[in-house]
Scaffold this motif. Sequence first.
Motif, mmCIF file in Angstrom:
data_model
loop_
_atom_site.group_PDB
_atom_site.id
_atom_site.type_symbol
_atom_site.label_atom_id
_atom_site.label_comp_id
_atom_site.label_asym_id
_atom_site.label_seq_id
_atom_site.Cartn_x
_atom_site.Cartn_y
_atom_site.Cartn_z
ATOM 1 N N THR A 64 0.811 -1.213 0.000
ATOM 2 C CA THR A 64 0.000 0.000 0.000
ATOM 3 C C THR A 64 0.842 1.260 0.000
ATOM 4 N N GLY A 65 1.986 1.203 0.644
ATOM 5 C CA GLY A 65 2.848 2.367 0.774
ATOM 6 C C GLY A 65 2.986 2.771 2.227
ATOM 7 N N VAL A 66 3.755 3.814 2.437
ATOM 8 C CA VAL A 66 4.020 4.316 3.781
ATOM 9 C C VAL A 66 3.129 5.523 4.034
ATOM 10 N N CYS A 67 2.528 5.543 5.199
ATOM 11 C CA CYS A 67 1.625 6.627 5.594
ATOM 12 C C CYS A 67 2.413 7.928 5.756
ATOM 13 N N VAL A 68 1.851 9.016 5.257
ATOM 14 C CA VAL A 68 2.482 10.330 5.361
ATOM 15 C C VAL A 68 2.730 10.681 6.828
ATOM 16 N N GLN A 69 1.813 10.322 7.701
ATOM 17 C CA GLN A 69 1.982 10.614 9.129
ATOM 18 C C GLN A 69 3.220 9.900 9.685
ATOM 19 N N HIS A 91 6.132 18.442 1.320
ATOM 20 C CA HIS A 91 7.209 17.687 0.668
ATOM 21 C C HIS A 91 6.617 16.628 -0.269
ATOM 22 N N ILE A 92 5.618 15.921 0.214
ATOM 23 C CA ILE A 92 4.979 14.854 -0.579
ATOM 24 C C ILE A 92 4.349 15.440 -1.837
ATOM 25 N N GLU A 93 3.730 16.589 -1.716
ATOM 26 C CA GLU A 93 3.077 17.210 -2.876
ATOM 27 C C GLU A 93 4.085 17.500 -3.985
ATOM 28 N N LEU A 94 5.247 18.012 -3.634
ATOM 29 C CA LEU A 94 6.260 18.282 -4.663
ATOM 30 C C LEU A 94 6.793 16.978 -5.253
ATOM 31 N N LEU A 95 6.983 15.965 -4.418
ATOM 32 C CA LEU A 95 7.418 14.664 -4.937
ATOM 33 C C LEU A 95 6.366 14.059 -5.868
ATOM 34 N N LYS A 96 5.089 14.275 -5.566
ATOM 35 C CA LYS A 96 4.017 13.803 -6.457
ATOM 36 C C LYS A 96 4.039 14.571 -7.770
ATOM 37 N N ARG A 97 4.143 15.895 -7.695
ATOM 38 C CA ARG A 97 4.190 16.721 -8.915
ATOM 39 C C ARG A 97 5.373 16.340 -9.790
ATOM 40 N N SER A 98 6.475 15.970 -9.165
ATOM 41 C CA SER A 98 7.663 15.581 -9.920
ATOM 42 C C SER A 98 7.481 14.214 -10.566
ATOM 43 N N GLY A 99 6.512 13.442 -10.062
ATOM 44 C CA GLY A 99 6.271 12.103 -10.582
ATOM 45 C C GLY A 99 7.066 11.033 -9.854
ATOM 46 N N PHE A 100 7.886 11.429 -8.886
ATOM 47 C CA PHE A 100 8.764 10.477 -8.214
ATOM 48 C C PHE A 100 8.036 9.557 -7.235
ATOM 49 N N ARG A 144 7.262 4.799 -4.165
ATOM 50 C CA ARG A 144 8.124 5.363 -5.206
ATOM 51 C C ARG A 144 7.616 4.970 -6.587
ATOM 52 N N ASP A 145 7.840 5.843 -7.551
ATOM 53 C CA ASP A 145 7.565 5.511 -8.944
ATOM 54 C C ASP A 145 8.914 5.261 -9.601
ATOM 55 N N GLU A 146 9.290 4.001 -9.680
ATOM 56 C CA GLU A 146 10.608 3.619 -10.190
ATOM 57 C C GLU A 146 10.814 4.038 -11.644
ATOM 58 N N THR A 147 9.755 4.001 -12.430
ATOM 59 C CA THR A 147 9.860 4.395 -13.838
ATOM 60 C C THR A 147 10.223 5.872 -13.957
ATOM 61 N N ALA A 148 9.560 6.717 -13.175
ATOM 62 C CA ALA A 148 9.849 8.156 -13.215
ATOM 63 C C ALA A 148 11.258 8.452 -12.711
ATOM 64 N N LEU A 149 11.679 7.756 -11.671
ATOM 65 C CA LEU A 149 13.035 7.959 -11.155
ATOM 66 C C LEU A 149 14.084 7.543 -12.183
ATOM 67 N N ALA A 150 13.872 6.410 -12.842
ATOM 68 C CA ALA A 150 14.810 5.942 -13.871
ATOM 69 C C ALA A 150 14.832 6.901 -15.062
ATOM 70 N N ASP A 151 13.654 7.395 -15.447
ATOM 71 C CA ASP A 151 13.577 8.354 -16.552
ATOM 72 C C ASP A 151 14.366 9.616 -16.227
ATOM 73 N N TYR A 152 14.225 10.105 -15.011
ATOM 74 C CA TYR A 152 14.955 11.308 -14.601
ATOM 75 C C TYR A 152 16.458 11.050 -14.608
ATOM 76 N N ALA A 153 16.880 9.923 -14.070
ATOM 77 C CA ALA A 153 18.310 9.579 -14.039
ATOM 78 C C ALA A 153 18.870 9.500 -15.462
ATOM 79 N N ASN A 154 18.123 8.888 -16.364
ATOM 80 C CA ASN A 154 18.563 8.793 -17.767
ATOM 81 C C ASN A 154 18.623 10.170 -18.425
ATOM 82 N N TRP A 155 17.613 10.993 -18.162
ATOM 83 C CA TRP A 155 17.595 12.347 -18.703
ATOM 84 C C TRP A 155 18.788 13.142 -18.196
#
Length: 106
Positions: free
Chosen positions: A41-46, A62-71, A85-96
């Motif tokens: 499910t993920g980790v609770c923001v709290q 902090h979470i809102e900016l990470l969401k907007r970034s797609g991470f 985490r969105d592994e695809t978005a993180l990998a795309d950013y690293a490649n870019w």
Amino acid sequence: MSNREDQVKALANETRIEVLRLLDRPMEHFAHQESADPVETGVCVQMLAEHFGISQPTMSRHIELLKRSGFIRAQRKQKWTYCTRDETALADYANWLKSSLNIKTA
């Protein structure tokens, strides 16, 4: 695709970088989360806010900016918001970044 400016901003803060590190191994850091499985499910923001010793509204920013970034992806279940985490978005950013800066690997 997410805005590159948001992605750069997201990684310009040590707390947000650490959030991404923590979410990489949720069972290692949040196995005590009882409301939902931290892997599925993920980790609770709290719980993230408590880990850093900051308020929930501050962590939410902090979470809102990470969401907007797609991470990260966030999902609401009842009154709690869970992050993964969105592994695809993180990998795309690293490649870019590698391509944009002409980073060479050995």
